[in-house]
Design a protein around this motif. Sequence first.
Motif, PDB file in Angstrom:
ATOM      1  N   VAL A 120       0.815  -1.322  -0.058  1.00 45.88           N
ATOM      2  CA  VAL A 120       0.021  -0.198  -0.089  1.00 45.88           C
ATOM      3  C   VAL A 120       0.877   1.366   0.306  1.00 45.88           C
ATOM      4  O   VAL A 120       0.521   1.985  -0.748  1.00 45.88           O
ATOM      5  N   LEU A 121       1.910   1.350   0.847  1.00 47.36           N
ATOM      6  CA  LEU A 121       2.678   2.446   0.905  1.00 47.36           C
ATOM      7  C   LEU A 121       3.521   2.631  -0.505  1.00 47.36           C
ATOM      8  O   LEU A 121       3.581   3.892  -0.819  1.00 47.36           O
ATOM      9  N   LEU A 122       3.944   1.502  -1.040  1.00 54.07           N
ATOM     10  CA  LEU A 122       4.646   1.790  -2.461  1.00 54.07           C
ATOM     11  C   LEU A 122       3.459   2.282  -3.327  1.00 54.07           C
ATOM     12  O   LEU A 122       3.901   3.123  -4.063  1.00 54.07           O
ATOM     13  N   ALA A 123       2.423   1.743  -3.293  1.00 58.22           N
ATOM     14  CA  ALA A 123       1.629   2.155  -4.229  1.00 58.22           C
ATOM     15  C   ALA A 123       1.111   3.468  -4.353  1.00 58.22           C
ATOM     16  O   ALA A 123       0.996   4.385  -5.291  1.00 58.22           O
ATOM     17  N   VAL A 124       1.065   4.069  -3.247  1.00 62.24           N
ATOM     18  CA  VAL A 124       0.559   5.480  -2.938  1.00 62.24           C
ATOM     19  C   VAL A 124       1.874   6.448  -3.207  1.00 62.24           C
ATOM     20  O   VAL A 124       1.636   7.750  -3.328  1.00 62.24           O
TER      21      VAL A 124
END
Length: 312
Positions: free
Chosen positions: A59-63
């Motif tokens: 999730v952190l990488l995606a955002v």
Amino acid sequence: MNHAQLQKRWRPKAGWGVPLAWITLCVVWSSTWLAIKVGLRDLPPVSFVAIRFLIAIVVLLAVSIGRTRLLPKRRDYFVLGITGILMFGVNYTLLFWAELHVSSGLAAVLQATIPIFGMIFAHCMLPDEPLRLQRLAGAMIALGGVAIICGRLLGFHGPLAFWGGVAVVIGGASAAFANVLVKARSMQLAPAMLAAWQMIFGVAPLLLLGYVVDGNPARFHWTSTSIFCLLYLAVIGSALTFLLLYWLLPRLTVAQLQSISLITPPGAVMLGWLLGDETFPLSSLLGAGLVLAGVWMIFRKAPGSEPVIQEG
């Protein structure tokens, strides 16, 4: 210009976002106790927390893709690795192992010592955050309030309970040290990527340990409830919260930031009472009052005459 002056000069100004982020962390991390309790009915503990952080990393990488720099500077990898292992590997592994042998109430009280360790480490590593009597007293008063609230859950049985308690304290000290070291290093990395890289380093040993202890995740008892709890803990209870945590790190003192650990145990008891059909004795009101009084002392601006605890 000395280090303390440099820290003050570059510390971002506090605004309405700071109290909002702090309150959000208190509320969300209070709710994670209930989500963990429900999720553990179907999922094994070590793999549960490992998969939780693995999803949070995604999730952190995606955002962050296309919005900020993804890779830290070469000199920062060592600090990210050490703090990631301490925060996510050591802390969570010891906590989950300890909860096999100590009561949840004792674990909550011992985890609430994190701000005290944070003050001590900050005193040694951050020149502009000396250990002050007012904040230390506030932390001790709030810790007493946590003990009152969790008193009915306290339990101590046998030598393994002793070592379990030691493990919780070591885990809490590891998390406190990791926070202070990150703040002392002042890495030029977005909060989302700071959290993601720490999780990457910390989750690797957890995934390996989970596979050895718990077996193949494909064979776990996956239910809609356990999946909901896992996603809530990963997206809201990890990705969002650690993003806010590292956004707040340069904006609050270590004592103020880690005072969240004093709020979450009574918050968890309150949510358990509201949503989990648990009892809420009147003594908990006294404990909550002590917690709030202690946190107020931590946040209250110290007068110029307040004594500083000196080393040696």
